[in-house]
Design a protein around this motif. Structure first.
Motif, PDB file in Angstrom:
ATOM      1  N   CYS A 186       0.832  -1.201   0.000  1.00 48.07           N
ATOM      2  CA  CYS A 186       0.000   0.000   0.000  1.00 48.07           C
ATOM      3  C   CYS A 186       0.864   1.247   0.000  1.00 48.07           C
ATOM      4  O   CYS A 186       2.037   1.221   0.381  1.00 48.07           O
ATOM      5  CB  CYS A 186      -0.959   0.000   1.194  1.00 48.07           C
ATOM      6  SG  CYS A 186      -0.142  -0.046   2.796  1.00 48.07           S
ATOM      7  N   TYR A 187       0.281   2.343  -0.449  1.00 44.81           N
ATOM      8  CA  TYR A 187       0.944   3.639  -0.431  1.00 44.81           C
ATOM      9  C   TYR A 187      -0.101   4.722  -0.533  1.00 44.81           C
ATOM     10  O   TYR A 187      -1.309   4.437  -0.646  1.00 44.81           O
ATOM     11  CB  TYR A 187       1.987   3.757  -1.541  1.00 44.81           C
ATOM     12  CG  TYR A 187       1.501   3.543  -2.960  1.00 44.81           C
ATOM     13  CD1 TYR A 187       1.170   4.617  -3.791  1.00 44.81           C
ATOM     14  CD2 TYR A 187       1.411   2.256  -3.506  1.00 44.81           C
ATOM     15  CE1 TYR A 187       0.761   4.420  -5.101  1.00 44.81           C
ATOM     16  CE2 TYR A 187       1.007   2.054  -4.810  1.00 44.81           C
ATOM     17  CZ  TYR A 187       0.674   3.132  -5.611  1.00 44.81           C
ATOM     18  OH  TYR A 187       0.271   2.934  -6.909  1.00 44.81           O
ATOM     19  N   LYS A 188       0.328   5.990  -0.476  1.00 41.73           N
ATOM     20  CA  LYS A 188      -0.592   7.117  -0.537  1.00 41.73           C
ATOM     21  C   LYS A 188      -0.170   8.089  -1.628  1.00 41.73           C
ATOM     22  O   LYS A 188       1.029   8.272  -1.874  1.00 41.73           O
ATOM     23  CB  LYS A 188      -0.625   7.864   0.803  1.00 41.73           C
ATOM     24  CG  LYS A 188      -1.491   7.219   1.879  1.00 41.73           C
ATOM     25  CD  LYS A 188      -1.446   8.040   3.147  1.00 41.73           C
ATOM     26  CE  LYS A 188      -2.435   7.527   4.188  1.00 41.73           C
ATOM     27  NZ  LYS A 188      -3.820   7.880   3.870  1.00 41.73           N
ATOM     28  N   ILE A 189      -1.154   8.714  -2.253  1.00 39.48           N
ATOM     29  CA  ILE A 189      -0.906   9.755  -3.244  1.00 39.48           C
ATOM     30  C   ILE A 189      -1.659  11.011  -2.834  1.00 39.48           C
ATOM     31  O   ILE A 189      -2.682  10.940  -2.149  1.00 39.48           O
ATOM     32  CB  ILE A 189      -1.326   9.309  -4.656  1.00 39.48           C
ATOM     33  CG1 ILE A 189      -2.784   8.816  -4.675  1.00 39.48           C
ATOM     34  CG2 ILE A 189      -0.397   8.214  -5.168  1.00 39.48           C
ATOM     35  CD1 ILE A 189      -3.297   8.416  -6.039  1.00 39.48           C
ATOM     36  N   ILE A 190      -1.151  12.160  -3.251  1.00 40.89           N
ATOM     37  CA  ILE A 190      -1.727  13.427  -2.794  1.00 40.89           C
ATOM     38  C   ILE A 190      -1.364  14.525  -3.789  1.00 40.89           C
ATOM     39  O   ILE A 190      -0.325  14.444  -4.454  1.00 40.89           O
ATOM     40  CB  ILE A 190      -1.205  13.755  -1.376  1.00 40.89           C
ATOM     41  CG1 ILE A 190      -1.932  14.949  -0.775  1.00 40.89           C
ATOM     42  CG2 ILE A 190       0.308  13.947  -1.371  1.00 40.89           C
ATOM     43  CD1 ILE A 190      -1.641  15.144   0.722  1.00 40.89           C
TER      44      ILE A 190
END
Length: 417
Positions: A375-379
């Motif tokens: 998993c990871y996050k984007i913004i």
């Protein structure tokens, strides 16, 4: 990474015919900063029986909540609600589950849609052929043009995203001037009249790049597209009101098999991959979870962000990478203007294999997992915003704080009864 707190309700086992049960949770903010719209997610044990409705209260006040059926079997799997807590504060929340009734209605703070194109429609943002799921065979000649806005789109009050329905599966961006939901009105293609009224528009040219955090293969030297596949699917799992969940499913993907940057000689059976995007209300960041049908510890993959023209780069060398730059979002210079955007991506240390040098297209990471999930996050932000960030310095400063709170200071949730 603790992208949000996922709790297994540890109440005593109830009969299959759940009537009603109430649980109390203490939620604490360990940060020295106030926190708003932080998700608390409670996993529902199916052995209890089916949950039909839920009520969440705090000090007697009702808190909006949402029930979601993640595996689409007709039974709710998770309960979600959002909390606002002052620095170092704690609050108690009462959760009541019942087996009768319907989910309680609350104002929508997120939106998602999928549409089949209808070229007979004159107004480009008036399509109404709504669908919830679509699958294209791997040999489909032009899956990119099957859907209006070329794939599923979704938004919170702060952002708007579409995911291309082709081998790129690129994440493209919609920039806003105001905090509000707009995609139902504009369908990602804003008219001149809507622009005059202050609606946002497409703010990023992506081409074959990562855009904002597209997930790709890795051949040992460079990213590879999600191709060939037996089929690719897009579907909406949840429409809100507090979070929307969409999935991209690739079956039979013949991903390049690499380990430590060296191609291996044997090629196992193709992979089935599900990429789940979760968008919470009040958030400009998006959670990305990637699931495989088997252990992929011998594979390497890639993701990252586009190298926006003349962009400034930031990296903390610990999984956070960002840029700030300006470029035309379209070759149509009559109806578009150059757009300045700030992009960011955060890869948890456990999945980070290497940070690749920037090239003309991307700021890339090589990633991998010792299991079947990562998993990871984007913004992102748009310089058009009346509420956001307007310089590289401010954007990079914000991202460091965002990473610290999300990864290093998650909420503490304890069930007390």
């Amino acid at each position: 990474m603790k992208r949000h707190l996922l709790l297994a309700c540890c109440a005593p086992l109830l009969s299959a015919a759940l009537a009603q049960t109430t649980m109390t949770y203490n939620v604490s903010n360990p940060s020295s900063a106030d926190r708003t719209d932080v998700p608390v997610v409670i996993s529902l044990d199916k052995s209890w029986g089916e949950v039909a409705t839920a009520l969440v209260t705090c000090s007697g006040d009702e808190i909006p909540c949402q029930l979601d059926d993640l595996d689409q079997d007709g039974i709710f799997d998770e309960l979600c609600f959002l909390v606002n807590l002052k620095a170092k504060a704690r609050a108690s929340y009462q959760v009541t589950l019942a087996s009768e009734g319907s989910p309680r209605p609350y104002p929508a703070r997120v939106y998602a849609e999928m549409l089949v194109r209808n070229d007979k429609v004159k107004e480009k943002n008036k399509h109404n052929n709504f669908i919830e799921s679509i699958t294209a065979r791997g040999d489909c000649a032009n899956s990119y043009n099957i859907q209006h806005h070329h794939g599923v789109d979704f938004e919170s009050e702060l952002n708007g995203i579409r995911i291309y329905f082709d081998k790129r599966q690129t994440i493209d961006l919609y920039g806003k001037f105001q905090k509000r939901l707009e995609l139902q009105a504009t369908q990602f293609y804003t008219t001149k009249e809507q622009k005059a009224e202050g609606y946002g528009d497409d703010v990023l040219w992506v081409g074959n790049t990562f855009g904002l955090g597209a997930f790709r293969g890795w051949d040992g030297q460079q990213p590879t597209m999600i191709d060939p596949v037996r089929s690719r699917t897009q579907r909406i799992i949840s429409y809100g009101p507090l979070r929307t969940i969409v999935e991209v499913i690739d079956k039979g993907w013949k991903a390049p098999l690499t380990s430590h940057h060296s191609p291996l000689t044997s090629q196992p059976s193709p992979l089935n991959m599900t990429i789940r995007y979760t968008q919470y209300a009040g958030h400009r960041d998006t959670d990305v979870d990637v699931y495989f049908n088997k252990d992929v510890s011998h594979y390497l993959f890639s993701t990252g962000i586009i190298n926006v023209k003349d962009s400034q780069e930031f990296s903390d060398k610990k999984g956070l990478r960002a840029c700030w730059g300006c470029d035309w979002p379209s070759s149509d210079h009559e109806n578009f203007k150059p757009e300045t955007v700030g992009l960011g991506i955060y890869i948890p240390k456990i999945y980070l294999k290497s940070e690749e040098p920037a090239n003309k297209d991307n700021y890339a990471f090589v990633v991998g997992t010792n299991s079947s999930h990562l998993c990871y996050k984007i913004i992102y932000c748009s310089d058009n915003e009346t509420f956001g960030y307007h310089s590289a310095e401010d954007w990079f400063k914000f991202l460091q704080m965002w990473k610290q709170q999300d990864a290093e200071q998650p909420l503490t949730v304890v069930r007390v009864k």
